[in-house]
Write a protein that holds these residues in place. Structure first.
Motif, PDB file in Angstrom:
ATOM      1  N   ALA A 175       0.709  -1.228  -0.075  1.00 15.32           N
ATOM      2  CA  ALA A 175       0.177   0.049   0.061  1.00 15.32           C
ATOM      3  C   ALA A 175       0.848   1.431   0.075  1.00 15.32           C
ATOM      4  O   ALA A 175       1.666   1.169   0.723  1.00 15.32           O
ATOM      5  CB  ALA A 175      -1.071   0.050   1.211  1.00 15.32           C
ATOM      6  N   THR A 176       0.271   2.114  -0.677  1.00 17.06           N
ATOM      7  CA  THR A 176       1.123   3.577  -0.924  1.00 17.06           C
ATOM      8  C   THR A 176       0.123   4.548  -0.935  1.00 17.06           C
ATOM      9  O   THR A 176      -0.965   4.303  -1.565  1.00 17.06           O
ATOM     10  CB  THR A 176       1.921   3.500  -2.523  1.00 17.06           C
ATOM     11  OG1 THR A 176       2.962   2.504  -2.462  1.00 17.06           O
ATOM     12  CG2 THR A 176       2.409   4.845  -2.666  1.00 17.06           C
ATOM     13  N   ILE A 177       0.387   5.864  -0.110  1.00 15.72           N
ATOM     14  CA  ILE A 177      -0.712   6.774  -0.256  1.00 15.72           C
ATOM     15  C   ILE A 177      -0.613   7.714  -1.241  1.00 15.72           C
ATOM     16  O   ILE A 177       0.440   8.243  -1.600  1.00 15.72           O
ATOM     17  CB  ILE A 177      -0.463   7.601   0.966  1.00 15.72           C
ATOM     18  CG1 ILE A 177      -0.747   6.613   2.270  1.00 15.72           C
ATOM     19  CG2 ILE A 177      -1.246   8.964   1.171  1.00 15.72           C
ATOM     20  CD1 ILE A 177      -0.250   7.128   3.566  1.00 15.72           C
ATOM     21  N   ARG A 178      -1.613   7.836  -2.126  1.00 13.03           N
ATOM     22  CA  ARG A 178      -1.507   8.808  -3.080  1.00 13.03           C
ATOM     23  C   ARG A 178      -2.733   9.782  -3.130  1.00 13.03           C
ATOM     24  O   ARG A 178      -3.556   9.656  -2.146  1.00 13.03           O
ATOM     25  CB  ARG A 178      -2.121   7.902  -4.645  1.00 13.03           C
ATOM     26  CG  ARG A 178      -0.807   7.480  -5.396  1.00 13.03           C
ATOM     27  CD  ARG A 178      -1.404   6.560  -6.556  1.00 13.03           C
ATOM     28  NE  ARG A 178      -0.165   6.337  -7.332  1.00 13.03           N
ATOM     29  CZ  ARG A 178       0.520   5.323  -7.250  1.00 13.03           C
ATOM     30  NH1 ARG A 178       0.339   4.379  -6.340  1.00 13.03           N
ATOM     31  NH2 ARG A 178       1.374   4.787  -7.896  1.00 13.03           N
ATOM     32  N   CYS A 179      -2.387  10.947  -3.627  1.00 14.49           N
ATOM     33  CA  CYS A 179      -3.248  12.155  -3.421  1.00 14.49           C
ATOM     34  C   CYS A 179      -4.080  12.067  -4.835  1.00 14.49           C
ATOM     35  O   CYS A 179      -3.624  12.064  -5.881  1.00 14.49           O
ATOM     36  CB  CYS A 179      -2.472  13.290  -3.327  1.00 14.49           C
ATOM     37  SG  CYS A 179      -3.449  14.922  -3.403  1.00 14.49           S
ATOM     38  N   PHE A 180      -5.351  12.460  -4.575  1.00 11.11           N
ATOM     39  CA  PHE A 180      -6.322  13.038  -5.710  1.00 11.11           C
ATOM     40  C   PHE A 180      -7.078  14.237  -5.424  1.00 11.11           C
ATOM     41  O   PHE A 180      -7.174  14.459  -4.245  1.00 11.11           O
ATOM     42  CB  PHE A 180      -7.407  11.831  -5.730  1.00 11.11           C
ATOM     43  CG  PHE A 180      -6.560  10.414  -6.096  1.00 11.11           C
ATOM     44  CD1 PHE A 180      -6.225   9.853  -7.096  1.00 11.11           C
ATOM     45  CD2 PHE A 180      -6.656   9.592  -4.887  1.00 11.11           C
ATOM     46  CE1 PHE A 180      -5.612   8.570  -7.324  1.00 11.11           C
ATOM     47  CE2 PHE A 180      -5.967   8.223  -5.032  1.00 11.11           C
ATOM     48  CZ  PHE A 180      -5.383   7.872  -6.144  1.00 11.11           C
ATOM     49  N   TYR A 181      -7.395  14.867  -6.519  1.00  7.54           N
ATOM     50  CA  TYR A 181      -8.060  16.191  -6.323  1.00  7.54           C
ATOM     51  C   TYR A 181      -9.173  16.362  -7.390  1.00  7.54           C
ATOM     52  O   TYR A 181      -9.241  15.607  -8.367  1.00  7.54           O
ATOM     53  CB  TYR A 181      -7.001  17.293  -6.564  1.00  7.54           C
ATOM     54  CG  TYR A 181      -6.318  17.338  -7.856  1.00  7.54           C
ATOM     55  CD1 TYR A 181      -5.252  16.315  -7.929  1.00  7.54           C
ATOM     56  CD2 TYR A 181      -6.735  17.988  -8.741  1.00  7.54           C
ATOM     57  CE1 TYR A 181      -4.681  16.388  -9.295  1.00  7.54           C
ATOM     58  CE2 TYR A 181      -6.203  18.259 -10.442  1.00  7.54           C
ATOM     59  CZ  TYR A 181      -4.746  17.317 -10.182  1.00  7.54           C
ATOM     60  OH  TYR A 181      -4.144  17.181 -11.678  1.00  7.54           O
ATOM     61  N   SER A 182      -9.963  17.272  -6.956  1.00  7.74           N
ATOM     62  CA  SER A 182     -11.213  17.681  -7.945  1.00  7.74           C
ATOM     63  C   SER A 182     -11.664  18.962  -7.858  1.00  7.74           C
ATOM     64  O   SER A 182     -11.584  19.505  -6.809  1.00  7.74           O
ATOM     65  CB  SER A 182     -12.511  16.618  -7.579  1.00  7.74           C
ATOM     66  OG  SER A 182     -13.496  17.077  -8.358  1.00  7.74           O
ATOM     67  N   ASP A 183     -12.099  19.624  -8.848  1.00  2.88           N
ATOM     68  CA  ASP A 183     -12.413  20.827  -8.845  1.00  2.88           C
ATOM     69  C   ASP A 183     -14.002  21.008  -8.988  1.00  2.88           C
ATOM     70  O   ASP A 183     -14.503  21.940  -8.862  1.00  2.88           O
ATOM     71  CB  ASP A 183     -11.649  21.780  -9.958  1.00  2.88           C
ATOM     72  CG  ASP A 183     -11.967  21.617 -11.334  1.00  2.88           C
ATOM     73  OD1 ASP A 183     -13.093  20.600 -11.498  1.00  2.88           O
ATOM     74  OD2 ASP A 183     -11.463  22.217 -12.154  1.00  2.88           O
TER      75      ASP A 183
ATOM     76  N   PRO B 241       1.838   9.633  -6.003  1.00  6.64           N
ATOM     77  CA  PRO B 241       2.231   9.291  -4.637  1.00  6.64           C
ATOM     78  C   PRO B 241       2.679  10.558  -3.703  1.00  6.64           C
ATOM     79  O   PRO B 241       3.355  11.478  -4.297  1.00  6.64           O
ATOM     80  CB  PRO B 241       3.377   8.240  -4.772  1.00  6.64           C
ATOM     81  CG  PRO B 241       3.525   7.791  -6.415  1.00  6.64           C
ATOM     82  CD  PRO B 241       2.665   9.012  -6.920  1.00  6.64           C
ATOM     83  N   VAL B 242       2.448  10.445  -2.582  1.00  7.42           N
ATOM     84  CA  VAL B 242       2.461  11.640  -1.798  1.00  7.42           C
ATOM     85  C   VAL B 242       4.118  11.721  -1.409  1.00  7.42           C
ATOM     86  O   VAL B 242       4.670  12.833  -1.301  1.00  7.42           O
ATOM     87  CB  VAL B 242       1.629  11.794  -0.572  1.00  7.42           C
ATOM     88  CG1 VAL B 242       1.855  12.858   0.179  1.00  7.42           C
ATOM     89  CG2 VAL B 242       0.225  11.690  -1.053  1.00  7.42           C
TER      90      VAL B 242
ATOM     91  N   GLY C 143      -2.388  24.609 -12.108  1.00  5.41           N
ATOM     92  CA  GLY C 143      -2.882  23.379 -11.819  1.00  5.41           C
ATOM     93  C   GLY C 143      -2.492  22.628 -10.486  1.00  5.41           C
ATOM     94  O   GLY C 143      -2.021  23.563  -9.366  1.00  5.41           O
ATOM     95  N   PHE C 144      -2.977  21.593  -9.810  1.00 12.81           N
ATOM     96  CA  PHE C 144      -2.834  21.150  -8.600  1.00 12.81           C
ATOM     97  C   PHE C 144      -1.697  20.525  -8.312  1.00 12.81           C
ATOM     98  O   PHE C 144      -1.168  19.346  -9.242  1.00 12.81           O
ATOM     99  CB  PHE C 144      -3.995  20.474  -8.287  1.00 12.81           C
ATOM    100  CG  PHE C 144      -4.196  19.807  -6.899  1.00 12.81           C
ATOM    101  CD1 PHE C 144      -4.745  20.598  -5.903  1.00 12.81           C
ATOM    102  CD2 PHE C 144      -3.243  18.529  -6.725  1.00 12.81           C
ATOM    103  CE1 PHE C 144      -4.629  19.916  -4.541  1.00 12.81           C
ATOM    104  CE2 PHE C 144      -3.344  18.027  -5.240  1.00 12.81           C
ATOM    105  CZ  PHE C 144      -4.158  18.800  -4.304  1.00 12.81           C
ATOM    106  N   ALA C 145      -0.807  20.557  -7.238  1.00  9.06           N
ATOM    107  CA  ALA C 145       0.371  19.830  -6.955  1.00  9.06           C
ATOM    108  C   ALA C 145       0.408  19.854  -5.309  1.00  9.06           C
ATOM    109  O   ALA C 145       0.098  20.980  -4.922  1.00  9.06           O
ATOM    110  CB  ALA C 145       1.399  20.295  -7.483  1.00  9.06           C
ATOM    111  N   ILE C 146       0.843  18.833  -4.761  1.00  9.32           N
ATOM    112  CA  ILE C 146       1.149  18.747  -3.239  1.00  9.32           C
ATOM    113  C   ILE C 146       2.580  18.372  -3.306  1.00  9.32           C
ATOM    114  O   ILE C 146       3.057  17.380  -3.911  1.00  9.32           O
ATOM    115  CB  ILE C 146       0.113  17.846  -2.659  1.00  9.32           C
ATOM    116  CG1 ILE C 146       0.513  17.784  -1.222  1.00  9.32           C
ATOM    117  CG2 ILE C 146       0.246  16.430  -3.149  1.00  9.32           C
ATOM    118  CD1 ILE C 146      -0.699  17.261  -0.518  1.00  9.32           C
TER     119      ILE C 146
END
Ligand code: FRU
Length: 441
Positions: free
Chosen positions: A91-99, A109-110, A166-169
């Motif tokens: 398991a790997t933590i990923r980030c998702f986003y939505s407008d 991956p975070v 755009g989106f980035a973490i």
């Protein structure tokens, strides 16, 4: 917070309240607690990965964050070509986003590196200064050659969200080991007498009524051999789930002191997973997910969302709908969803979960592993499921509808009328037909 003398049948451990066998024995599917059947979505929004446990970026007051117009979530993920049953091992933590709260995109991956052999569920705080804290479970010893199952609770600080182009973490992240089981309130792995061991799933909560800062987590209560718990029944004693608790005296998200559990389920259930709270109408609704196969012998439950309510954060918690059952899968699709997470929207409580195994009505999830691998792959949803709509009032809850797969309404978004509401309006002579199809998207 004093230790309570617990109600009849409760374990009497350090927890403030117990989920008793008498209460859990009342678990039954009802019209109010069975979710509609889930069908695979027309398009898999993020086909490249399996997605399961998911949590939303939230502000200190518990509301879902909207960062410059973006909803943000974090999920446990694994490559989509992996056999689903093996996903927990990588398991790997990923980030998702939505407008728009419906169409989601993969921010990747975070972490470049994180603690543990793999990372399990957690929660995420968008702090007042715009910094992001990610709480997660470090599973397994970093340098062990084999997979190991010890768990620690970690907080990663240093995250920032960028939305200019755009989106980035981004990090750089610093990973802080926050909590280990102490062996007294919380069982260590070497004390465990059960097939599954837990010390995981940290969830940040700032109490809106008192301003106190808490971390909830999934754990087990130590039950020494020879204990007279559960009338001395050693088999039942092996089912010793609890909702663990830590307190941050200053509100610092990286400083925690272990407290007695909020609730335990000794003799009832082994896993009280992903505990979290919805504060509504001045009451504290504590929710957990659990499995059919983790109920103690003599009890029958389901893969389901269970809940408890208390007038004060510290308890006493009483089960919702008498048994604790809030939302489960239909009997003919008993494993279609799992890992539910509730959050308030307007005066409803919405519940997201992941789309688990569909087109499968075996007795237990273990039977999945006996199917050909191609069938295990085909029947695994591996993405966010439909969002359930719950009416929550005092100690009662009722499923009143659903939204589409991945639909997490934006701030201020008005939800379509529920079917029940449309019928009410139609009976009252209003023209509701035109909006009928808006109830599900
Ligand atoms: C629930 C769960 C969590 C854990 C994760 C590991 O779905 O058991 O408690 O963090 O799965 O994949």
């Amino acid at each position: 917070m004093s230790e309570q003398s617990l109600g009849e049948g409760a374990s009497g451990f350090k927890a403030r309240a117990g989920w008793t066998r008498e209460q859990a024995a009342k678990i039954r599917r009802t019209d109010d607690t069975v979710a509609p059947i889930v069908y695979p979505p027309d398009d898999d929004q993020i086909p490249e990965v399996h997605i399961w446990d998911t949590w939303f970026l939230r502000e200190r007051d518990g509301t879902l964050a909207e960062v410059n117009g973006y909803r943000v979530c974090f999920s446990l993920t694994a490559p989509a070509d992996l056999l689903p049953g093996k996903r927990h091992d990588v398991a790997t933590i990923r980030c998702f986003y939505s407008d728009d709260g419906r169409n989601w995109h993969n921010a990747g991956p975070v972490f470049d590196e994180a603690l543990g052999q793999r990372q399990w569920a957690g929660s995420a705080l968008y702090d007042d200064d715009g910094s992001v804290y990610l709480f997660y479970t470090a599973a397994g010893e970093d340098d062990a050659e084999e997979l190991t199952y010890g768990q620690r609770i970690v907080g990663a600080s240093g995250g920032t969200i960028h939305t200019g182009d755009g989106f980035a973490i981004h990090g750089p992240w610093t990973h802080h080991e926050l909590l280990h089981p102490d062996g007294e309130r919380y069982e260590r792995e070497d004390q465990s007498r059960a097939m599954i061991y837990t010390f995981r799933d940290p969830w940040f909560f700032e109490d809106p009524a008192t301003g106190e800062t808490w971390l909830l987590f999934e754990a087990n209560s130590p039950v020494p051999e020879g204990s007279d718990a559960c009338g001395g029944d050693a088999e039942q004693q092996g089912f010793n789930g609890s909702v663990g608790l830590a307190h941050s005296p200053t509100g610092d998200p990286l400083e925690w002191e272990l407290q007695d559990p909020l609730i335990d389920a000794v003799g009832v259930n082994q896993e009280l997973e992903r505990p979290h709270i919805v504060y509504k109408d001045g009451l504290y609704y504590l929710f957990i997910s659990s499995h059919l196969h983790t109920f103690a012998p003599g009890l029958e439950g389901y893969d389901a969302l269970y809940g408890f309510v208390a007038e004060e954060f510290s308890g006493d918690y009483v089960p919702l709908n008498e048994s604790g059952l809030v939302a489960t899968n239909p009997a003919n699709a008993p494993f279609q969803s799992y890992s539910w997470m509730a959050f308030p929207h307007d005066d409803e409580v919405l519940v997201q979960s992941f789309f688990n195994y569909f087109d499968f009505a075996g007795e237990t999830l273990d039977e999945i592993a006996h199917l050909p691998e191609s069938e295990q792959m085909r029947r695994f949803g591996g993405s966010l499921g439909p969002t359930l709509r719950l009416d929550v009032e005092g100690t009662k809850t009722k499923i009143i509808g659903k939204l589409g797969h991945w639909h997490i309404p934006m701030r201020g978004e008005t939800l379509p009328p529920t079917e029940r509401e449309l019928i009410r309006r139609a009976r009252a002579g209003e023209d509701a037909a035109s909006s009928y199809h808006a109830t599900e998207n």
